[in-house]
Design an enzyme around this catalytic site. Structure first.
Site, PDB file in Angstrom:
ATOM      1  N   HIS A 114      -1.321 -46.224 -46.726  1.00 42.83           N
ATOM      2  CA  HIS A 114      -1.373 -45.559 -48.020  1.00 42.83           C
ATOM      3  C   HIS A 114      -2.668 -44.764 -48.163  1.00 42.83           C
ATOM      4  O   HIS A 114      -3.744 -45.286 -47.902  1.00 42.83           O
ATOM      5  CB  HIS A 114      -1.264 -46.608 -49.132  1.00 42.83           C
ATOM      6  CG  HIS A 114      -1.115 -46.024 -50.482  1.00 42.83           C
ATOM      7  ND1 HIS A 114      -1.682 -46.585 -51.586  1.00 42.83           N
ATOM      8  CD2 HIS A 114      -0.457 -44.920 -50.919  1.00 42.83           C
ATOM      9  CE1 HIS A 114      -1.385 -45.864 -52.649  1.00 42.83           C
ATOM     10  NE2 HIS A 114      -0.640 -44.843 -52.265  1.00 42.83           N
ATOM     11  N   ASP A 153      -1.672 -23.875 -39.196  1.00 41.47           N
ATOM     12  CA  ASP A 153      -1.335 -22.677 -38.436  1.00 41.47           C
ATOM     13  C   ASP A 153      -2.079 -22.687 -37.105  1.00 41.47           C
ATOM     14  O   ASP A 153      -2.851 -23.607 -36.813  1.00 41.47           O
ATOM     15  CB  ASP A 153      -1.629 -21.414 -39.259  1.00 41.47           C
ATOM     16  CG  ASP A 153      -3.090 -21.266 -39.680  1.00 41.47           C
ATOM     17  OD1 ASP A 153      -4.004 -21.724 -38.953  1.00 41.47           O
ATOM     18  OD2 ASP A 153      -3.329 -20.665 -40.742  1.00 41.47           O
ATOM     19  N   HIS A 174     -10.893 -22.954 -48.821  1.00 45.37           N
ATOM     20  CA  HIS A 174     -10.566 -23.080 -47.397  1.00 45.37           C
ATOM     21  C   HIS A 174     -11.710 -23.753 -46.633  1.00 45.37           C
ATOM     22  O   HIS A 174     -11.461 -24.558 -45.726  1.00 45.37           O
ATOM     23  CB  HIS A 174     -10.261 -21.694 -46.816  1.00 45.37           C
ATOM     24  CG  HIS A 174      -9.768 -21.741 -45.405  1.00 45.37           C
ATOM     25  ND1 HIS A 174      -8.633 -22.415 -45.025  1.00 45.37           N
ATOM     26  CD2 HIS A 174     -10.266 -21.188 -44.262  1.00 45.37           C
ATOM     27  CE1 HIS A 174      -8.441 -22.283 -43.722  1.00 45.37           C
ATOM     28  NE2 HIS A 174      -9.425 -21.550 -43.236  1.00 45.37           N
ATOM     29  N   TYR A 229      -3.755 -18.945 -44.025  1.00 44.85           N
ATOM     30  CA  TYR A 229      -3.827 -20.141 -44.870  1.00 44.85           C
ATOM     31  C   TYR A 229      -2.549 -20.976 -44.852  1.00 44.85           C
ATOM     32  O   TYR A 229      -2.217 -21.639 -45.833  1.00 44.85           O
ATOM     33  CB  TYR A 229      -4.230 -19.768 -46.301  1.00 44.85           C
ATOM     34  CG  TYR A 229      -5.516 -18.981 -46.329  1.00 44.85           C
ATOM     35  CD1 TYR A 229      -6.735 -19.613 -46.122  1.00 44.85           C
ATOM     36  CD2 TYR A 229      -5.506 -17.598 -46.505  1.00 44.85           C
ATOM     37  CE1 TYR A 229      -7.921 -18.894 -46.113  1.00 44.85           C
ATOM     38  CE2 TYR A 229      -6.687 -16.871 -46.497  1.00 44.85           C
ATOM     39  CZ  TYR A 229      -7.885 -17.522 -46.298  1.00 44.85           C
ATOM     40  OH  TYR A 229      -9.061 -16.807 -46.277  1.00 44.85           O
ATOM     41  N   ALA A 230      -1.843 -20.972 -43.743  1.00 50.12           N
ATOM     42  CA  ALA A 230      -0.620 -21.768 -43.589  1.00 50.12           C
ATOM     43  C   ALA A 230      -1.012 -23.165 -43.123  1.00 50.12           C
ATOM     44  O   ALA A 230      -0.816 -23.543 -41.967  1.00 50.12           O
ATOM     45  CB  ALA A 230       0.333 -21.100 -42.608  1.00 50.12           C
ATOM     46  N   ASN A 231      -1.608 -23.917 -44.040  1.00 47.84           N
ATOM     47  CA  ASN A 231      -2.147 -25.236 -43.738  1.00 47.84           C
ATOM     48  C   ASN A 231      -1.913 -26.161 -44.921  1.00 47.84           C
ATOM     49  O   ASN A 231      -1.990 -25.731 -46.070  1.00 47.84           O
ATOM     50  CB  ASN A 231      -3.666 -25.157 -43.500  1.00 47.84           C
ATOM     51  CG  ASN A 231      -4.051 -24.093 -42.503  1.00 47.84           C
ATOM     52  OD1 ASN A 231      -3.655 -24.152 -41.351  1.00 47.84           O
ATOM     53  ND2 ASN A 231      -4.821 -23.103 -42.948  1.00 47.84           N
TER      54      ASN A 231
END
Length: 139
Positions: A20, A28, A106, A128-130
Site C-alpha cells: 500500500h 515515455d 516535471h 510529458y507522457a509519464n
C-alpha cells in the site's frame, strides 16, 4: 496488488511485490531513470509500445489509489492528458474506488521517481507522457 495476468515477468514481479502506497512509474522513452531505481525497458522503437498500451496492461494488474502527473502535460500534451484522465475514470469504475490525481512540476516528478519500486519505459515519444501510480489495496 496483482489483479490478473501480465506476460512480462519483470512487470508481473514488481506489481506482485507492491505494498500500500508503493509507487510504480510508467514513462515515455525520454524520462531519465535514476541509477538506484529498477528500470524495466519495454521500448522497441519510437512509439512502440505506446505509453497508453503499457499503462493499460499495468493497470489491469495493479490496484491504483492515486496518480501523479507533471503539470506540464496539460499544456504540452493535452490530447494524451485527456486520454489519460479518461483511462483513470474507467479504472475508477472498474476498481470501485476514487483515484486521486495529483500534479507536480516535471522537475519534482523526476525526483519522485527515485523512490519508485520501478520505472517502466515505453517507446512513447511525446512530451510529458509519464505517470507515477500509487498502489492501493483490494480490500
Amino acid at each position: 496488488m496483482k489483479k490478473g495476468a501480465v506476460l512480462n515477468s519483470d512487470i508481473s514481479s514488481v506489481i506482485s511485490r507492491l505494498g500500500h502506497t508503493d509507487t510504480l512509474v510508467v514513462c515515455d522513452a525520454g524520462l531519465p531513470v535514476p541509477s538506484s531505481t529498477t528500470r524495466i525497458d519495454m521500448a522497441l522503437t519510437q512509439g512502440v509500445p505506446s505509453f497508453m498500451q503499457v499503462l493499460d496492461v499495468v493497470t489491469r494488474e495493479m490496484q491504483v489509489e492515486a496518480a501523479i502527473l507533471a503539470t506540464e502535460i496539460k499544456e504540452h500534451n493535452p490530447q494524451l492528458h485527456e486520454t489519460l484522465l479518461s483511462h483513470i475514470e474507467q479504472l475508477q469504475q472498474h476498481q470501485g474506488n476514487t483515484i486521486e490525481i495529483r500534479y507536480t512540476t516535471h522537475e519534482h516528478f523526476k525526483k519522485l521517481t527515485a523512490d519508485s519500486q520501478a520505472v517502466i519505459r515505453s517507446g512513447e515519444c511525446s512530451p510529458y507522457a509519464n505517470v507515477i501510480l500509487c498502489a492501493g489495496v483490494t480490500f
